[in-house]
Design a protein around this motif. Sequence first.
Motif, PDB file in Angstrom:
ATOM      1  N   MET A  26       0.827  -1.190   0.000  1.00 23.81           N
ATOM      2  CA  MET A  26       0.000   0.000   0.000  1.00 23.81           C
ATOM      3  C   MET A  26       0.877   1.261   0.000  1.00 23.81           C
ATOM      4  O   MET A  26       1.837   1.334   0.745  1.00 23.81           O
ATOM      5  CB  MET A  26      -0.867  -0.018   1.262  1.00 23.81           C
ATOM      6  N   ARG A  27       0.545   2.209  -0.876  1.00 26.77           N
ATOM      7  CA  ARG A  27       1.306   3.459  -0.920  1.00 26.77           C
ATOM      8  C   ARG A  27       0.347   4.616  -0.647  1.00 26.77           C
ATOM      9  O   ARG A  27      -0.666   4.767  -1.325  1.00 26.77           O
ATOM     10  CB  ARG A  27       1.982   3.622  -2.284  1.00 26.77           C
ATOM     11  N   LEU A  28       0.716   5.370   0.367  1.00 29.36           N
ATOM     12  CA  LEU A  28      -0.232   6.311   0.935  1.00 29.36           C
ATOM     13  C   LEU A  28       0.454   7.625   1.297  1.00 29.36           C
ATOM     14  O   LEU A  28       1.616   7.616   1.726  1.00 29.36           O
ATOM     15  CB  LEU A  28      -0.743   5.609   2.204  1.00 29.36           C
ATOM     16  N   ILE A  29      -0.285   8.739   1.124  1.00 27.03           N
ATOM     17  CA  ILE A  29       0.224  10.037   1.593  1.00 27.03           C
ATOM     18  C   ILE A  29      -0.720  10.551   2.673  1.00 27.03           C
ATOM     19  O   ILE A  29      -1.938  10.501   2.499  1.00 27.03           O
ATOM     20  CB  ILE A  29       0.255  11.085   0.449  1.00 27.03           C
ATOM     21  N   ASP A  56      -2.098   4.565  -3.616  1.00 22.07           N
ATOM     22  CA  ASP A  56      -3.399   3.972  -3.310  1.00 22.07           C
ATOM     23  C   ASP A  56      -4.354   4.994  -2.700  1.00 22.07           C
ATOM     24  O   ASP A  56      -5.562   4.918  -2.909  1.00 22.07           O
ATOM     25  CB  ASP A  56      -3.222   2.792  -2.339  1.00 22.07           C
ATOM     26  N   ALA A  57      -3.794   5.910  -1.913  1.00 20.73           N
ATOM     27  CA  ALA A  57      -4.660   6.914  -1.286  1.00 20.73           C
ATOM     28  C   ALA A  57      -3.862   8.144  -0.874  1.00 20.73           C
ATOM     29  O   ALA A  57      -2.681   8.060  -0.546  1.00 20.73           O
ATOM     30  CB  ALA A  57      -5.338   6.313  -0.050  1.00 20.73           C
ATOM     31  N   VAL A  58      -4.546   9.279  -0.923  1.00 19.40           N
ATOM     32  CA  VAL A  58      -3.999  10.523  -0.377  1.00 19.40           C
ATOM     33  C   VAL A  58      -5.041  10.999   0.632  1.00 19.40           C
ATOM     34  O   VAL A  58      -6.175  11.298   0.258  1.00 19.40           O
ATOM     35  CB  VAL A  58      -3.795  11.594  -1.472  1.00 19.40           C
ATOM     36  N   ILE A  59      -4.654  11.001   1.891  1.00 26.52           N
ATOM     37  CA  ILE A  59      -5.614  11.321   2.948  1.00 26.52           C
ATOM     38  C   ILE A  59      -5.210  12.610   3.631  1.00 26.52           C
ATOM     39  O   ILE A  59      -4.073  12.749   4.097  1.00 26.52           O
ATOM     40  CB  ILE A  59      -5.687  10.169   3.977  1.00 26.52           C
TER      41      ILE A  59
END
Length: 194
Positions: A1-4, A108-111
């Motif tokens: 998972m790649r996430l910011i 996968d997501a930028v939160i």
Amino acid sequence: MRLILLGPPGAGKGTQAQRLVARHGIVQLSTGDMLRAAVAAETPVGLKAKAVMEAGGLVSDDVVIGIIAERLEHADAQKGFILDGFPRTVAQAEALDHMLADKGLKLDAVIELVVDQALLTDRIMRRAEETKARGEPVRKDDDPEVFRHRLEAYNRDTAIVAPYYAARGQLQQIDGMQPIDEVTKAISEVLETV
Ligand code: AMP
């Protein structure tokens, strides 16, 4: 998972990133932590970054992009990562896009942890007091005056990073003023959908 994880200083990115590390077995890549380590080790990057960090400003894009590019090559980042404190400018976001595209990888997501900035200073003061109570050294940049500069840098240079990802349909926003466990829950719910 790649996430910011995005959000102003004091929004709780570091705390949430640590929880995600424990749960998902991916690494937390905090440019702030990397820069503090470079300052402590008195490396050339650290010597360059020290004064800027102590004043609450932003370290130059070239330096920070270089650090992240190098860090993404490490074996432990191959399984996935949480970026905490990066990207902090649109130039950094664009550089990250290029790095990932070169590797054929996608986020996968930028939160974004959305917080009330008026309440942030209180939160930072509490963090400093709690750290002091544990007998640990308080970060120089958690000093109220320096924190104000960090918030100014955020509003000037970093606040536009969230719209950058929103324009690509990648941004998910979470109320960062909820209790820590609720924020964790909200992040988990977002991650279940990706
Ligand atoms: P942080 O721990 O993320 O709050 O970062 C602490 C300090 O390190 C910031 O106030 C900046 O001076 C510097 N810094 C961390 N990440 C970045 C970045 N992506 N771009 C520029 N400066 C950074």
